[in-house]
Design a protein around this motif. Sequence first.
Motif, PDB file in Angstrom:
ATOM      1  N   LEU A 279       0.819  -1.208   0.000  1.00 17.60           N
ATOM      2  CA  LEU A 279       0.000   0.000   0.000  1.00 17.60           C
ATOM      3  C   LEU A 279       0.855   1.261   0.000  1.00 17.60           C
ATOM      4  O   LEU A 279       0.443   2.293  -0.559  1.00 17.60           O
ATOM      5  N   ALA A 280       2.045   1.192   0.580  1.00 17.77           N
ATOM      6  CA  ALA A 280       2.928   2.360   0.629  1.00 17.77           C
ATOM      7  C   ALA A 280       3.277   2.869  -0.761  1.00 17.77           C
ATOM      8  O   ALA A 280       3.610   4.045  -0.927  1.00 17.77           O
ATOM      9  N   ASN A 281       3.187   2.004  -1.761  1.00 16.49           N
ATOM     10  CA  ASN A 281       3.483   2.428  -3.129  1.00 16.49           C
ATOM     11  C   ASN A 281       2.283   3.056  -3.827  1.00 16.49           C
ATOM     12  O   ASN A 281       2.417   3.522  -4.959  1.00 16.49           O
ATOM     13  N   PHE A 282       1.140   3.080  -3.151  1.00 15.30           N
ATOM     14  CA  PHE A 282      -0.048   3.710  -3.727  1.00 15.30           C
ATOM     15  C   PHE A 282      -0.421   4.998  -3.013  1.00 15.30           C
ATOM     16  O   PHE A 282      -0.913   5.934  -3.647  1.00 15.30           O
ATOM     17  N   ILE A 283      -0.193   5.061  -1.702  1.00 15.92           N
ATOM     18  CA  ILE A 283      -0.550   6.262  -0.945  1.00 15.92           C
ATOM     19  C   ILE A 283       0.645   6.818  -0.176  1.00 15.92           C
ATOM     20  O   ILE A 283       0.479   7.697   0.662  1.00 15.92           O
ATOM     21  N   GLY A 284       1.840   6.325  -0.469  1.00 17.97           N
ATOM     22  CA  GLY A 284       3.030   6.813   0.200  1.00 17.97           C
ATOM     23  C   GLY A 284       3.256   6.129   1.543  1.00 17.97           C
ATOM     24  O   GLY A 284       2.327   5.583   2.149  1.00 17.97           O
ATOM     25  N   THR A 285       4.501   6.165   2.006  1.00 16.81           N
ATOM     26  CA  THR A 285       4.830   5.519   3.272  1.00 16.81           C
ATOM     27  C   THR A 285       4.132   6.184   4.445  1.00 16.81           C
ATOM     28  O   THR A 285       3.712   5.514   5.392  1.00 16.81           O
ATOM     29  N   THR A 286       3.998   7.506   4.392  1.00 18.05           N
ATOM     30  CA  THR A 286       3.321   8.213   5.486  1.00 18.05           C
ATOM     31  C   THR A 286       1.856   7.821   5.554  1.00 18.05           C
ATOM     32  O   THR A 286       1.328   7.514   6.625  1.00 18.05           O
TER      33      THR A 286
ATOM     34  N   VAL B 117       6.757  -5.595  17.061  1.00 18.39           N
ATOM     35  CA  VAL B 117       5.842  -5.421  15.923  1.00 18.39           C
ATOM     36  C   VAL B 117       5.941  -4.021  15.316  1.00 18.39           C
ATOM     37  O   VAL B 117       6.134  -3.875  14.100  1.00 18.39           O
ATOM     38  N   PRO B 118       5.798  -2.924  16.105  1.00 17.63           N
ATOM     39  CA  PRO B 118       5.919  -1.599  15.480  1.00 17.63           C
ATOM     40  C   PRO B 118       7.311  -1.300  14.952  1.00 17.63           C
ATOM     41  O   PRO B 118       7.450  -0.488  14.033  1.00 17.63           O
ATOM     42  N   VAL B 119       8.350  -1.937  15.487  1.00 12.51           N
ATOM     43  CA  VAL B 119       9.704  -1.731  14.961  1.00 12.51           C
ATOM     44  C   VAL B 119       9.799  -2.261  13.532  1.00 12.51           C
ATOM     45  O   VAL B 119      10.290  -1.583  12.619  1.00 12.51           O
ATOM     46  N   PHE B 120       9.318  -3.484  13.305  1.00 14.32           N
ATOM     47  CA  PHE B 120       9.316  -4.029  11.946  1.00 14.32           C
ATOM     48  C   PHE B 120       8.359  -3.259  11.041  1.00 14.32           C
ATOM     49  O   PHE B 120       8.591  -3.157   9.831  1.00 14.32           O
ATOM     50  N   PHE B 121       7.301  -2.714  11.618  1.00 19.13           N
ATOM     51  CA  PHE B 121       6.385  -1.871  10.845  1.00 19.13           C
ATOM     52  C   PHE B 121       7.139  -0.674  10.288  1.00 19.13           C
ATOM     53  O   PHE B 121       6.954  -0.290   9.122  1.00 19.13           O
ATOM     54  N   ILE B 122       8.001  -0.048  11.107  1.00 18.64           N
ATOM     55  CA  ILE B 122       8.806   1.084  10.637  1.00 18.64           C
ATOM     56  C   ILE B 122       9.753   0.635   9.528  1.00 18.64           C
ATOM     57  O   ILE B 122       9.886   1.309   8.502  1.00 18.64           O
ATOM     58  N   PHE B 123      10.423  -0.504   9.733  1.00 19.21           N
ATOM     59  CA  PHE B 123      11.326  -1.010   8.702  1.00 19.21           C
ATOM     60  C   PHE B 123      10.622  -1.157   7.353  1.00 19.21           C
ATOM     61  O   PHE B 123      11.143  -0.729   6.312  1.00 19.21           O
ATOM     62  N   LEU B 124       9.448  -1.789   7.373  1.00 17.26           N
ATOM     63  CA  LEU B 124       8.790  -2.215   6.143  1.00 17.26           C
ATOM     64  C   LEU B 124       7.822  -1.175   5.585  1.00 17.26           C
ATOM     65  O   LEU B 124       7.971  -0.725   4.447  1.00 17.26           O
ATOM     66  N   VAL B 125       6.820  -0.799   6.356  1.00 12.63           N
ATOM     67  CA  VAL B 125       5.757   0.066   5.841  1.00 12.63           C
ATOM     68  C   VAL B 125       6.219   1.514   5.749  1.00 12.63           C
ATOM     69  O   VAL B 125       5.970   2.198   4.753  1.00 12.63           O
ATOM     70  N   SER B 126       6.914   1.992   6.781  1.00 11.65           N
ATOM     71  CA  SER B 126       7.306   3.405   6.827  1.00 11.65           C
ATOM     72  C   SER B 126       8.508   3.731   5.961  1.00 11.65           C
ATOM     73  O   SER B 126       8.789   4.907   5.717  1.00 11.65           O
ATOM     74  N   ASN B 127       9.234   2.710   5.494  1.00  9.61           N
ATOM     75  CA  ASN B 127      10.453   2.977   4.735  1.00  9.61           C
ATOM     76  C   ASN B 127      10.578   2.114   3.483  1.00  9.61           C
ATOM     77  O   ASN B 127      10.361   2.583   2.381  1.00  9.61           O
ATOM     78  N   ALA B 128      10.933   0.835   3.642  1.00  7.15           N
ATOM     79  CA  ALA B 128      11.249  -0.011   2.486  1.00  7.15           C
ATOM     80  C   ALA B 128      10.104  -0.086   1.483  1.00  7.15           C
ATOM     81  O   ALA B 128      10.334  -0.185   0.272  1.00  7.15           O
ATOM     82  N   GLY B 129       8.873  -0.027   1.972  1.00  3.65           N
ATOM     83  CA  GLY B 129       7.732  -0.153   1.080  1.00  3.65           C
ATOM     84  C   GLY B 129       7.644   0.919   0.016  1.00  3.65           C
ATOM     85  O   GLY B 129       7.069   0.697  -1.049  1.00  3.65           O
ATOM     86  N   GLY B 130       8.224   2.091   0.271  1.00  2.02           N
ATOM     87  CA  GLY B 130       8.047   3.215  -0.643  1.00  2.02           C
ATOM     88  C   GLY B 130       9.073   3.333  -1.740  1.00  2.02           C
ATOM     89  O   GLY B 130       9.269   4.433  -2.281  1.00  2.02           O
ATOM     90  N   LEU B 131       9.737   2.252  -2.122  1.00  3.05           N
ATOM     91  CA  LEU B 131      10.819   2.332  -3.100  1.00  3.05           C
ATOM     92  C   LEU B 131      10.334   2.384  -4.550  1.00  3.05           C
ATOM     93  O   LEU B 131      11.040   2.912  -5.404  1.00  3.05           O
ATOM     94  N   LEU B 132       9.150   1.886  -4.845  1.00  2.00           N
ATOM     95  CA  LEU B 132       8.766   1.665  -6.235  1.00  2.00           C
ATOM     96  C   LEU B 132       8.073   2.843  -6.905  1.00  2.00           C
ATOM     97  O   LEU B 132       8.091   2.951  -8.137  1.00  2.00           O
TER      98      LEU B 132
ATOM     99  N   PRO C  97       7.422   7.210  -6.578  1.00  2.00           N
ATOM    100  CA  PRO C  97       7.885   8.421  -5.883  1.00  2.00           C
ATOM    101  C   PRO C  97       6.750   9.287  -5.347  1.00  2.00           C
ATOM    102  O   PRO C  97       6.579  10.439  -5.746  1.00  2.00           O
ATOM    103  N   LEU C  98       5.984   8.736  -4.397  1.00  2.00           N
ATOM    104  CA  LEU C  98       4.866   9.486  -3.834  1.00  2.00           C
ATOM    105  C   LEU C  98       5.195  10.148  -2.501  1.00  2.00           C
ATOM    106  O   LEU C  98       4.319  10.719  -1.869  1.00  2.00           O
TER     107      LEU C  98
END
Length: 432
Positions: free
Chosen positions: A121-128, A151-166, A168-169
Amino acid sequence: MFPIFSAAGFDVAPWAPAPFALLLLAIAILPLAAGHWWRSNRNRLIIALGFALPVVAYLLALNGDTNGASLRALLHELQSYVSFMVILTALYVINGGIVISGDVLARPRTNVAFLAAGTVLANFIGTTGASILLIRPLLKTNSERKRKNHVPVFFIFLVSNAGGLLVPLGPPLFLGFLNGVPFTWTLQLWPQWLVVVGILLLIFWIWDLRAYSRETPADLARDLSNVQPLGFRGWKLNGVLLLAVVGVVLLQKYLPFPAGDAAMAGLALISWWKTPRNLRELNRYSWGPILEVAILFLGIFVCMVPMLALLERHGGELGLASPMQFFWVSGALSAILDNAPTYLTLGTLAATVTNSDGLRGLTTTAPHLLAAVSCGAVFLGAMTYIGNGPNFMVKAIAEESGYRMPSFFGYMAYSGAVLMPVLFVASLIFFR
């Protein structure tokens, strides 16, 4: 939104970045040394301004000797800060009006599904946007468990950061889009995205399986007794507003400042005005998390001006040439300088080294270097709480929900133990 970066083009004294370093140290130490005092946003503001105001005074004193460059750099960072906070606040308000109710079983496969869905989802509406939308239901789902603070630590790794690579939103890749990188160019980074996200999800699944196996029967029974089907409320209005935010992001390249920011603020006001108050109450909505981000990043944006000036003026002396070097340097600086300005600074440096016509030229003359800078800034923005705007927001929301989040250095222990080995493997695969 984020204005196009302009090189500072001036020298500062070697000690000028000291307030920035001291501010980071304060953010790391004070929650441990003076936890009760630090929890007040007024006291956080005292610390942020205490370090920022001497930097402002120094840059103003330097202004005459730099032909106005130091003042322009300061005003640019303040403009960037305003745009940064406008989009964060708009997404915070709009997503805060969407209630994902219910409480599903907090099994490892459920948590993996949450994280995987958020990463996509981060690639459709941005990581934020993805972070704010999904963090509360994920926290509620795991609220009955005792062993859940990872759980929230891995959430930051994945959803808040890595997810937004594909796509540029959001920061940092949105800056590349503003500076000529084609909107679809980042889609070619899917192999790096897939490897990093896949390994992180696998590590989380193993970690969560072990944690789940150590839960007491009473905790598991309580989790089972509180199961409710998922439901969505407030999504019709706020879903449309969220799509409008994405539309403004896409149009930002063609909008004069501050038209985009004004549009963002207007969308947030519509959400605040039209969303029933009871929906925000169900989300336990408060202004505390966004105020904490606003206060701390005000100090960070101001104090990092001398550091960025040194980097822009003398970055060419670093001798960067290979993708591996650009990946790790952009990543290391993203972890402490915020990944948005770091991405554009290192991208501009790569264009200079290869005699490319800016970032757009870099996509054809040396795409391997732009890929390294992009991946370094996005992935390693998760290394610290200050590496990317959503990181601190997720931390604040989790703490408000009763989760015991790691300290600044405690979080770095997590990222050092989990994230660094994954990225080391990825760098060997893609950037040798």
